[in-house]
Design an enzyme around this catalytic site. Structure first.
Site, PDB file in Angstrom:
ATOM      1  N   HIS A 135      36.539  44.812  41.190  1.00 40.65           N
ATOM      2  CA  HIS A 135      35.452  43.905  40.820  1.00 40.65           C
ATOM      3  C   HIS A 135      35.400  42.661  41.698  1.00 40.65           C
ATOM      4  O   HIS A 135      34.483  41.845  41.555  1.00 40.65           O
ATOM      5  CB  HIS A 135      35.547  43.524  39.330  1.00 40.65           C
ATOM      6  CG  HIS A 135      36.670  42.617  38.980  1.00 40.65           C
ATOM      7  ND1 HIS A 135      37.890  43.078  38.503  1.00 40.65           N
ATOM      8  CD2 HIS A 135      36.783  41.261  39.020  1.00 40.65           C
ATOM      9  CE1 HIS A 135      38.677  42.045  38.252  1.00 40.65           C
ATOM     10  NE2 HIS A 135      38.032  40.942  38.560  1.00 40.65           N
ATOM     11  N   ASP A 150      39.097  50.080  38.589  1.00 41.55           N
ATOM     12  CA  ASP A 150      39.056  48.689  39.039  1.00 41.55           C
ATOM     13  C   ASP A 150      40.069  48.501  40.153  1.00 41.55           C
ATOM     14  O   ASP A 150      41.108  47.865  39.991  1.00 41.55           O
ATOM     15  CB  ASP A 150      39.330  47.725  37.885  1.00 41.55           C
ATOM     16  CG  ASP A 150      38.966  46.280  38.253  1.00 41.55           C
ATOM     17  OD1 ASP A 150      38.399  46.080  39.342  1.00 41.55           O
ATOM     18  OD2 ASP A 150      39.247  45.379  37.452  1.00 41.55           O
ATOM     19  N   GLY A 153      40.550  34.260  38.515  1.00 39.41           N
ATOM     20  CA  GLY A 153      41.149  34.018  39.829  1.00 39.41           C
ATOM     21  C   GLY A 153      42.441  34.787  40.029  1.00 39.41           C
ATOM     22  O   GLY A 153      42.859  35.025  41.161  1.00 39.41           O
ATOM     23  N   SER A 187      42.650  37.825  39.148  1.00 37.51           N
ATOM     24  CA  SER A 187      42.224  39.215  39.346  1.00 37.51           C
ATOM     25  C   SER A 187      42.713  39.765  40.680  1.00 37.51           C
ATOM     26  O   SER A 187      42.631  39.099  41.718  1.00 37.51           O
ATOM     27  CB  SER A 187      40.699  39.306  39.305  1.00 37.51           C
ATOM     28  OG  SER A 187      40.223  39.157  37.991  1.00 37.51           O
ATOM     29  N   SER A 213      43.533  43.471  36.433  1.00 39.35           N
ATOM     30  CA  SER A 213      42.121  43.779  36.206  1.00 39.35           C
ATOM     31  C   SER A 213      41.468  42.717  35.332  1.00 39.35           C
ATOM     32  O   SER A 213      40.601  41.970  35.785  1.00 39.35           O
ATOM     33  CB  SER A 213      41.974  45.158  35.562  1.00 39.35           C
ATOM     34  OG  SER A 213      40.635  45.417  35.212  1.00 39.35           O
TER      35      SER A 213
END
Length: 277
Positions: free
Chosen positions: A121, A149, A229, A231, A246
């Protein structure tokens, strides 16, 4: 002409090699393949030579000796010693470090040969990526979200891959030695660019997470907190890579749960090889 200069009171010293000869010698050396033990070379017109700088301790290296022999054939050469080899001021792709795609900040997951893996993402294929210092790192080569993801980014422009996850001063930086899967109940830690280093336990595997953008399958749930952030950042158990961050719920002030996409699935999907120590 020399006598006229001396008549002014100036000291005159003639040189054995002209500036043109020295420049020509350097141009010939520029065409040689230099080993890593040779740091640099330049013309020193005052000394009448081409100075070749060799890294301390590498003077007797066979490749260095061959290079110096060929360099001397090109013209006058003086060898000097320097403390270490030069490098660019880019950086390695370290797990947990930030990167930027447009206005989005995410975190590096794990270095693979040729780049690093992260969350899908965070960017679409073809999107450019900048590092923590704003310099260009590379490009998203593959990305999947939702359903999965995960993504991977190729690395270039002076950046290199490093088998390390940042401990952010909470613990020492962690070497990555493999990707053996930790069981439910095992301790697991996460590194990310917002909340840095946090730990917890593996709560469940093969969980389907229903985000607003759609469901993501085969996720691992943990009791580790995370915030925006983080992620894409690294989940690691001991020295074994587990997955990339994720999403989740909660925060690192009040607590929460976070899911990661397992690393071995990502490696298999894109045919990548984890960079290990």
């Amino acid at each position: 002409t020399v006598h006229r200069v001396e008549a002014t009171g100036a000291a005159v010293r003639t040189v054995e090699h002209t500036a043109r000869e020295l420049d020509t010698a350097k141009s010939r050396i520029d065409r040689l393949d230099a080993p890593s033990g040779v740091s640099s070379w330049h013309v020193d017109p005052a000394a009448g030579t081409v100075v070749v700088n060799v890294v301390r301790g590498e003077r007797a290296d066979n490749d260095v000796c061959r290079f110096l022999s060929r360099a001397r054939a090109a013209g006058p050469v003086t060898v000097r010693t320097v403390a270490s080899a030069p490098s660019t001021f880019a950086a390695g792709t370290v797990g947990g470090d930030p990167y930027y795609t447009g206005n989005v900040r995410c975190s590096i997951g794990f270095s693979v040969h040729g780049g690093f893996i992260t969350a899908g993402h965070c960017g679409q294929p073809g999107a450019g990526v900048r590092g923590w210092d704003g310099s260009y790192i590379g490009t998203f080569q593959g990305s999947s979200f939702p359903d999965n993801d995960y993504a991977w980014v190729s690395v270039g422009s002076g950046w290199w891959t490093v088998p390390v996850v940042l401990g952010w001063g909470t613990v020492s930086d962690q070497l990555v030695r493999g990707s053996g899967e930790a069981p439910v109940g095992a301790s697991v830690c996460r590194s990310g660019s917002t909340t840095h280093w946090h730990c917890g336990r593996v709560l469940a595997k093969n969980e389907t997470v229903n985000y607003s953008q759609g469901a993501v399958h085969q996720m691992t749930k943990t009791s580790v907190c995370a915030e925006p952030g983080d992620s894409g950042g690294s989940f690691i158990s001991g020295d074994q890579a587990q997955g990339v961050t994720s999403g989740g719920w909660g925060n690192c002030s009040s607590g929460g749960e976070t899911w990661f996409q397992p690393v071995n699935e990502i490696l298999g999907r894109y045919g990548l090889t984890l960079h290990t120590a």
